[in-house]
Design an enzyme around this catalytic site. Structure first.
Site, PDB file in Angstrom:
ATOM      1  N   SER A 250       0.850  -1.187   0.000  1.00  0.00           N
ATOM      2  CA  SER A 250       0.000   0.000   0.000  1.00  0.00           C
ATOM      3  C   SER A 250       0.887   1.240   0.000  1.00  0.00           C
ATOM      4  O   SER A 250       2.106   1.138   0.074  1.00  0.00           O
ATOM      5  CB  SER A 250      -0.898  -0.001   1.241  1.00  0.00           C
ATOM      6  OG  SER A 250      -0.105   0.324   2.370  1.00  0.00           O
ATOM      7  N   LYS A 251       0.230   2.387  -0.067  1.00  0.00           N
ATOM      8  CA  LYS A 251       0.953   3.660  -0.169  1.00  0.00           C
ATOM      9  C   LYS A 251       1.990   3.839   0.944  1.00  0.00           C
ATOM     10  O   LYS A 251       2.991   4.519   0.753  1.00  0.00           O
ATOM     11  CB  LYS A 251      -0.045   4.828  -0.109  1.00  0.00           C
ATOM     12  CG  LYS A 251      -0.916   4.900  -1.346  1.00  0.00           C
ATOM     13  CD  LYS A 251      -1.281   6.341  -1.667  1.00  0.00           C
ATOM     14  CE  LYS A 251      -1.907   6.500  -3.042  1.00  0.00           C
ATOM     15  NZ  LYS A 251      -2.861   5.469  -3.401  1.00  0.00           N
ATOM     16  N   ARG A 252       1.725   3.219   2.093  1.00  0.00           N
ATOM     17  CA  ARG A 252       2.691   3.314   3.186  1.00  0.00           C
ATOM     18  C   ARG A 252       4.070   2.802   2.766  1.00  0.00           C
ATOM     19  O   ARG A 252       5.081   3.174   3.325  1.00  0.00           O
ATOM     20  CB  ARG A 252       2.227   2.463   4.385  1.00  0.00           C
ATOM     21  CG  ARG A 252       1.115   3.076   5.193  1.00  0.00           C
ATOM     22  CD  ARG A 252       0.802   2.207   6.394  1.00  0.00           C
ATOM     23  NE  ARG A 252       0.409   0.845   5.999  1.00  0.00           N
ATOM     24  CZ  ARG A 252       1.081  -0.250   6.306  1.00  0.00           C
ATOM     25  NH1 ARG A 252       2.189  -0.179   6.994  1.00  0.00           N
ATOM     26  NH2 ARG A 252       0.642  -1.434   5.916  1.00  0.00           N
ATOM     27  N   GLY A 254       5.388   3.178  -0.208  1.00  0.00           N
ATOM     28  CA  GLY A 254       5.967   3.950  -1.302  1.00  0.00           C
ATOM     29  C   GLY A 254       5.106   3.818  -2.543  1.00  0.00           C
ATOM     30  O   GLY A 254       3.883   3.741  -2.439  1.00  0.00           O
TER      31      GLY A 254
END
Ligand code: GLU
Length: 499
Positions: A250-252, A254
């Site tokens: 996920s965006k966490r 990168g």
């Protein structure tokens, strides 16, 4: 064989979904099958035309062209669910007539209260079946009178649902835990589980290959295939793509979307090749293979059950491989926005394109991504002997015995020599300086590098020197930022050392 990729156009194409698309594509291309693109846009609040366009662009960029889809058409269209509402209505009608579905008048508030109560009591939230036993005639009357009603599927009582999954083996669910799912909402929009079954059946999809997050939906779908007298396809659920901490990527973690990797200068063939290795292995320890070869070797039977961790380093490694092989003109075109941003290209003229292509071999072999190319050729456009001299590694080179003599000889030699526009002329000049100073090998080439590039490391001088000289010969207004020639560089560096 007919396979499909069925994205919901609610955002950017995630690399995990791109991997799903790729596995479907590999299966179709390897087995002479048809690859279908279907847009699942029944969530009107979250679906956008921009997202659909972006997903199509990203798939095309990766080279995953589809045989049937919303833009190219096909015999099983339409390929957007929002254009198929009549079909869902008609199949829901069939199930209502057969008593396998019923109208549900429960209000969203009542359902929410029921859900909360179940959660508080520690039970899985499941529809209580309040409208299950309404006499059909009464329900029909209420609908005719204009009351809002959803259509729910009547899940057959007390039986297990099992299906064979090519990746996971036999998957078994207790139907007792499946509450009667909504098929059509009161506004006429279909629920995912219903639309997907109607579409996969009518589109004659033979293999459903999708993410593991849909495993728990499959029992409902299997029951719907049965109720509608459709033959169920082969199922294969792919383990999710994880981040380094083993949680879903996920965006966490990168970058997660194809668009982000594309903007950072990952080549499409590199991303495609890397994604193919996520959960599948082409075997024989070979990993770098073109798309056609991956398709030839691909089989669902060899897709692993365990999740794959998205490894940015390995993607960089694969990308480096393809960057080394890419044609300079193509790389130059891809690097152009970065070169403009760095101020190295002032106008995208034919000369600028040619020059950029000519210098790509200097840079492309030693970068992970295209966005790193400008830093590799900065020495062409920026030359400052004073600043260079202050660099620690440069200082070390200059402190070697003979370094100043080499640079003085270089300046003297180039003052009267034609520009070193090819490797041969550069080698001849180096030979003369060796003669003049008695320095050779590192003692010769390190000071020459420092004096001509202002750096202690960098690309091969055989390539770097002709690139500088060709840059210096470009006329003003060529579109390329000014490049100082080797003669001028050597003179200024020698002058700097006199200070
Ligand atoms: N629209 C669904 C998704 O994007 C497709 C699931 C499926 O392939 O059945 O997750």
């Amino acid at each position: 064989m007919r396979v499909r990729f069925a994205p919901s156009p609610t955002g950017l194409l995630h690399v995990g979904n791109a991997r799903t698309a790729l596995f479907n594509w590999l299966l179709a291309r390897g087995g002479g099958g048809t690859f279908i693109l279907r847009i699942e846009d029944t969530d009107a609040e979250r679906s956008t035309p921009e997202s659909e366009r972006g997903i199509l662009d990203d798939l095309r960029w990766l080279g995953l062209q589809w045989d049937e889809g919303p833009d190219v058409g096909g015999a099983y269209g339409p390929y957007r669910q929002s254009e198929r509402l009549d079909l869902y209505r008609s199949y829901a009608g069939e199930l209502l007539d057969a008593g396998q579905a019923y109208y549900c008048f429960c209000s969203p508030d009542a359902l929410e209260r029921e859900r909360q109560a179940a959660l508080e009591a520690g039970r899985p939230p499941q529809y209580s079946g309040a409208c299950r036993a309404l006499p059909p005639a009464e329900a029909a009357r209420r609908v005719a009178a204009g009351e809002a009603a959803a259509v729910r599927f009547r899940v057959p009582a007390r039986r297990d649902v099992a299906f064979e999954d090519v990746v996971r083996g036999t998957v078994r669910f207790d139907a007792g835990v499946i509450g009667d799912p909504v098929l059509l909402r009161s506004d006429g929009r279909p629920a995912y589980n219903f639309a997907v079954v109607v579409d996969d059946a009518l589109m004659e999809v033979t293999h459903v290959v999708r993410g593991e997050d849909h495993v728990s939906n499959t029992p409902r779908q299997v029951l719907l295939y049965e109720a509608l007298h459709f033959e169920a396809p082969v199922f294969a659920h792919l383990a999710l793509v994880l981040g380094p901490d083993h949680t879903p990527l996920s965006k966490r973690h990168g970058a997660t979307s194809v668009a982000e990797f594309r903007n950072r200068g990952i080549l499409p063939e590199a991303l495609l090749n890397y994604l193919a290795l996520l959960g599948w292995s082409p075997g024989e320890s070979e990993e770098i293979l073109p798309a056609e070869e991956l398709a030839r070797r691909f089989s669902l039977e060899h897709v692993g059950r365990s999740s794959a961790v998205f490894d940015v380093e390995k993607l960089a490694w694969v990308n480096r491989h393809y960057l080394r092989d890419a044609a300079p003109a193509r790389l130059a075109a891809l690097a152009m926005p970065h070169l403009v941003e760095a101020g190295f290209v002032l106008a995208e003229t034919a000369t600028a394109r040619d020059f950029a292509a000519a210098v790509m071999p200097l840079a492309a072999a030693s970068v992970d991504r295209i966005e790193q190319i400008p830093a590799r050729i900065r020495f062409l456009f920026e030359f400052d002997p004073g600043r260079a001299r202050a660099l620690e590694e440069v200082g070390r080179v200059l402190a070697e015995p003979g370094a100043s003599a080499v640079i003085a000889a270089l300046a003297a030699d180039l003052a009267g020599a034609p520009r070193l526009v090819d490797r041969e002329r550069f080698r001849a000049a180096a030979a003369r300086i060796r003669q003049a100073t008695g320095c050779k090998g590192r003692a010769l080439f390190h000071p020459i590098r420092v004096a001509l590039t202002g750096e202690a490391g960098g690309p091969e001088l055989d390539l770097a020197v002709p690139a500088i000289e060709r840059g210096a010969e470009l006329p003003p207004g060529s579109g390329v930022a000014p490049v100082l020639g080797c003669r001028e560089r050597a003179a200024r560096f020698a002058g700097e050392l006199q200070k």
